[in-house]
Enzyme design. Structure first.
Site, mmCIF file in Angstrom:
data_model
loop_
_atom_site.group_PDB
_atom_site.id
_atom_site.type_symbol
_atom_site.label_atom_id
_atom_site.label_comp_id
_atom_site.label_asym_id
_atom_site.label_seq_id
_atom_site.Cartn_x
_atom_site.Cartn_y
_atom_site.Cartn_z
ATOM 1 N N ASN A 1 14.697 14.648 12.306
ATOM 2 C CA ASN A 1 16.096 14.559 11.880
ATOM 3 C C ASN A 1 16.889 13.936 13.019
ATOM 4 O O ASN A 1 17.401 14.629 13.898
ATOM 5 C CB ASN A 1 16.626 15.951 11.527
ATOM 6 C CG ASN A 1 18.011 15.904 10.903
ATOM 7 O OD1 ASN A 1 18.740 14.932 11.035
ATOM 8 N ND2 ASN A 1 18.385 16.976 10.217
ATOM 9 N N LYS B 1 15.977 19.948 33.633
ATOM 10 C CA LYS B 1 15.564 19.620 32.274
ATOM 11 C C LYS B 1 15.166 20.859 31.475
ATOM 12 O O LYS B 1 15.434 20.951 30.271
ATOM 13 C CB LYS B 1 14.394 18.637 32.301
ATOM 14 C CG LYS B 1 14.777 17.231 32.721
ATOM 15 C CD LYS B 1 13.573 16.306 32.581
ATOM 16 C CE LYS B 1 13.959 14.878 32.952
ATOM 17 N NZ LYS B 1 12.812 13.946 32.775
ATOM 18 N N HIS C 1 0.835 -1.203 0.000
ATOM 19 C CA HIS C 1 0.000 0.000 0.000
ATOM 20 C C HIS C 1 0.870 1.252 0.000
ATOM 21 O O HIS C 1 0.555 2.235 -0.679
ATOM 22 C CB HIS C 1 -0.922 0.001 1.217
ATOM 23 C CG HIS C 1 -1.804 -1.210 1.295
ATOM 24 N ND1 HIS C 1 -2.832 -1.436 0.410
ATOM 25 C CD2 HIS C 1 -1.791 -2.279 2.143
ATOM 26 C CE1 HIS C 1 -3.434 -2.572 0.710
ATOM 27 N NE2 HIS C 1 -2.819 -3.106 1.756
ATOM 28 N N SER D 1 19.850 25.431 18.329
ATOM 29 C CA SER D 1 19.306 24.963 17.053
ATOM 30 C C SER D 1 18.686 26.107 16.260
ATOM 31 O O SER D 1 18.910 26.229 15.044
ATOM 32 C CB SER D 1 18.267 23.865 17.306
ATOM 33 O OG SER D 1 17.754 23.366 16.104
ATOM 34 N N HIS E 1 19.388 15.575 15.882
ATOM 35 C CA HIS E 1 18.822 15.427 17.227
ATOM 36 C C HIS E 1 19.770 14.675 18.148
ATOM 37 O O HIS E 1 19.918 15.033 19.323
ATOM 38 C CB HIS E 1 17.479 14.708 17.160
ATOM 39 C CG HIS E 1 16.933 14.338 18.507
ATOM 40 N ND1 HIS E 1 17.138 13.091 19.081
ATOM 41 C CD2 HIS E 1 16.224 15.051 19.410
ATOM 42 C CE1 HIS E 1 16.565 13.068 20.273
ATOM 43 N NE2 HIS E 1 16.001 14.237 20.492
ATOM 44 N N HIS F 1 19.947 27.526 12.549
ATOM 45 C CA HIS F 1 19.015 27.504 11.419
ATOM 46 C C HIS F 1 18.932 28.896 10.789
ATOM 47 O O HIS F 1 18.970 29.037 9.554
ATOM 48 C CB HIS F 1 17.622 27.055 11.887
ATOM 49 C CG HIS F 1 17.439 25.576 11.923
ATOM 50 N ND1 HIS F 1 17.851 24.797 12.983
ATOM 51 C CD2 HIS F 1 16.881 24.712 11.029
ATOM 52 C CE1 HIS F 1 17.554 23.531 12.747
ATOM 53 N NE2 HIS F 1 16.967 23.453 11.569
ATOM 54 N N TYR G 1 22.218 18.784 25.357
ATOM 55 C CA TYR G 1 21.272 18.451 26.430
ATOM 56 C C TYR G 1 21.943 17.635 27.537
ATOM 57 O O TYR G 1 21.804 17.948 28.719
ATOM 58 C CB TYR G 1 20.094 17.673 25.839
ATOM 59 C CG TYR G 1 19.040 17.294 26.858
ATOM 60 C CD1 TYR G 1 17.984 18.163 27.139
ATOM 61 C CD2 TYR G 1 19.100 16.086 27.543
ATOM 62 C CE1 TYR G 1 17.013 17.827 28.075
ATOM 63 C CE2 TYR G 1 18.139 15.742 28.485
ATOM 64 C CZ TYR G 1 17.104 16.608 28.745
ATOM 65 O OH TYR G 1 16.156 16.273 29.680
ATOM 66 N N ARG H 1 11.983 15.040 17.833
ATOM 67 C CA ARG H 1 12.880 13.909 18.106
ATOM 68 C C ARG H 1 13.026 12.973 16.912
ATOM 69 O O ARG H 1 14.035 12.267 16.807
ATOM 70 C CB ARG H 1 12.377 13.108 19.314
ATOM 71 C CG ARG H 1 12.500 13.815 20.639
ATOM 72 C CD ARG H 1 12.314 12.844 21.786
ATOM 73 N NE ARG H 1 11.000 12.218 21.750
ATOM 74 C CZ ARG H 1 9.943 12.659 22.392
ATOM 75 N NH1 ARG H 1 10.035 13.764 23.131
ATOM 76 N NH2 ARG H 1 8.782 12.031 22.326
#
Length: 539
Positions: free
Chosen positions: A409, A433, A122, A444, A413, A448, A421, A406
């Site tokens: 990419n 966190k 499919h 990021s 990541h 960009h 992180y 997540r």
């Protein structure tokens, strides 16, 4: 006596005997049963009950066994399906053990679309539909080219103009690679000298800090030199974009190499490790510089051979995707915005321009994903026999923006997770966190915007605001969403958002060509000019 009389006598006698038997039976019915008869009757009832009970027990046991067998078969099928797709999700554990996050695990596996297209007919049909639609769009572009210019352009004009200085791109790329090899040589010098120093020596701290300072200077210079090269040589946007993407790829790889190997150098003790040097060999470093990953390991899982047909097919697909993207720009985007600023402002025309950009913008968005993260990365991985092809996951099924970021990419990541992180969470701001997530989004979004800004040679921080602001907020707003409407909202925002980005950046790009300067200082750089083109008309 004749025979008739004999027969009549026999019939009469038989009738008399039957009458006697019937009377005897009737007498027995009215007489009480004897003990033996009672015992016989009770034993028959008990046997009947026991047989009935045995029958029910047997049926229940068979039913239970059948249910167990069916349950085991279903569990087995589910286990097979789980194991089949588990390879896409067990690249790293999500569990935090104490204050230390787990590491990435590399393994041999195909890209998700590769397996899905081979196993699901499919999806293969859906892929054929997409190819058909793109073919129709190509025919539409060809007809429009011939009607307006009398020749067939098909995006090749944009490619030719975009890469007319491709020799500059190759020259700059070679210089960046040579600088990277220089970093490895300097790293080896630092490591060899440090392993010879006494752990208690005061020279170690001076030695480490000196080389750390030089490494920071190198990173800053590596950001400045290529961007300055682009501005000085006035490279067209596609060529500039290639240099900037390679610049950031190499910079992230160098950071990953140093960050991953320095701890083993610092903790090295020659008298306990049999004098085995922890310095990675040059072949390991060189392979990592070309491997389709930016998470460093001394060794990666490898495939047995190179499938050259696989390589040729994916490079061919990449060229076709690149052709479709340039056709979209040449057919829809450039004609829509090339006269921006030369005509009086019209709100209706502005809205029409935006909606004319949504469809080509979404096609460019999907083609960019498929061309870069599937075809190009798979072809390069096959050439290097790199086994782990998990460059993306099923981001198209995401119902939250957290999962989309997540899975969209995985290559980038992973670098952000393990080198930004993880360092923030474990070392810089332990167990916080929120700060770690903010740092990831900020870095990021900055880079960009850096790629777009220097490629187009303008400052219009739309990506910075949408990705670092709106995108960051959507992570928390959609994190508890589990319904199908979350996926609908995700696709709606991606399609309209891609059109919005192309619309505003195209307006600013052509505004800087068509609209005169309003300022002769820094304000001309930081204030988007498309806002000033119609300033007099809006008063």
């Amino acid at each position: 006596m004749d025979s008739k009389e004999i027969n009549d006598g026999l019939h009469q006698r038989i009738k008399q005997e039957k009458t006697i038997e019937v009377n005897k039976v009737n007498e027995d019915k009215h007489q009480p049963l004897s003990n033996e008869k009672i015992k016989t009757t009770m034993s028959v009832e008990e046997v009947r009950e026991q047989m009935q009970k045995l029958r029910e027990d047997t049926i229940n046991q068979v039913d239970e066994h059948l249910q167990d067998m069916v349950s085991k078969i279903v569990e087995g099928i589910q286990c097979i399906e789980t194991n089949k797709y588990e390879k896409y999700y067990n690249d790293k554990k999500k569990v935090v053990e104490g204050d230390v996050l787990s590491e990435k695990e590399f393994q041999v596996r195909n890209s998700m679309l590769t397996d899905l297209c081979n196993e699901v007919n499919h999806l293969r049909a859906l892929s054929n539909i997409c190819v058909t639609v793109l073919f129709i769009l190509t025919v539409n572009t060809a007809v429009d080219d011939y009607a307006t210019t009398g020749s067939l352009q098909l995006g090749f004009t944009t490619l030719k103009l975009g890469f007319n200085k491709f020799s500059y791109v190759v020259s700059m790329w070679l210089k960046m690679m040579m600088f990277s090899i220089g970093v490895y040589i300097a790293y080896t010098v630092w490591a060899q000298k440090r392993m010879k120093l006494s752990p208690k020596s005061n020279k170690i701290k001076i030695w480490d800090n000196s080389w750390l300072f030089l490494f920071i200077i190198y990173q800053i210079a590596f950001l400045i030199v290529p961007s300055k090269f682009i501005m000085e040589n006035n490279l067209p946007p596609p060529s500039a974009c290639v240099i900037l993407m390679e610049q950031l790829r190499i910079l992230m790889k160098i950071h990953a190499f140093v960050r991953s190997t320095v701890p083993s150098i610092i903790s090295y003790k020659s008298h306990t490790e049999n004098n085995k040097s922890p310095i990675p060999g040059f072949s390991n470093f060189l392979y990592f510089m070309f491997a389709p990953t930016i998470v460093y390991r001394d060794n990666y899982p490898r495939t047995k051979e190179i499938r050259w047909r696989f390589v040729a097919w994916h490079f061919f697909q990449f060229s076709m995707v690149l052709h479709v993207m340039t056709s979209m720009f040449e057919r829809w985007v450039i004609p829509t915005y090339k006269n921006y600023g030369l005509e009086p402002f019209n709100l209706q025309k502005f809205i029409l321009r935006y909606f004319n950009t949504v469809l080509p913008g979404s096609i460019i968005f999907i083609c960019g994903f498929y061309g870069l993260l599937h075809t190009w990365m798979n072809a390069c991985a096959e050439l290097l026999r790199f086994g782990d092809r998990l460059f993306y996951k099923d981001w198209w099924n995401s119902v939250t923006y957290a999962r989309y970021y997540r899975t969209w990419n995985v290559v980038v990541h992973d670098w952000l997770y393990f080198y930004i992180y993880k360092d923030f969470y474990e070392n810089i701001v332990p167990r916080n966190k929120l700060v770690a997530i903010c740092s990831v989004f900020f870095i990021s979004a900055i880079f960009h915007e850096y790629i777009i800004g220097f490629s187009l040679r303008l400052f219009c921080p739309i990506m910075l605001l949408t990705f670092g602001g709106l995108g960051f907020g959507l992570v928390f707003l959609t994190r508890r969403n589990t319904s199908i409407f979350g996926n609908i909202f995700l696709w709606f925002s991606l399609i309209t958002g891609s059109g919005f980005l192309i619309c505003l950046y195209s307006m600013e790009y052509f505004a800087r060509i068509n609209c005169p300067k309003r300022y002769d200082n820094i304000y001309d750089l930081i204030i988007p000019r498309f806002l000033l083109c119609y300033e007099d008309d809006m008063r």
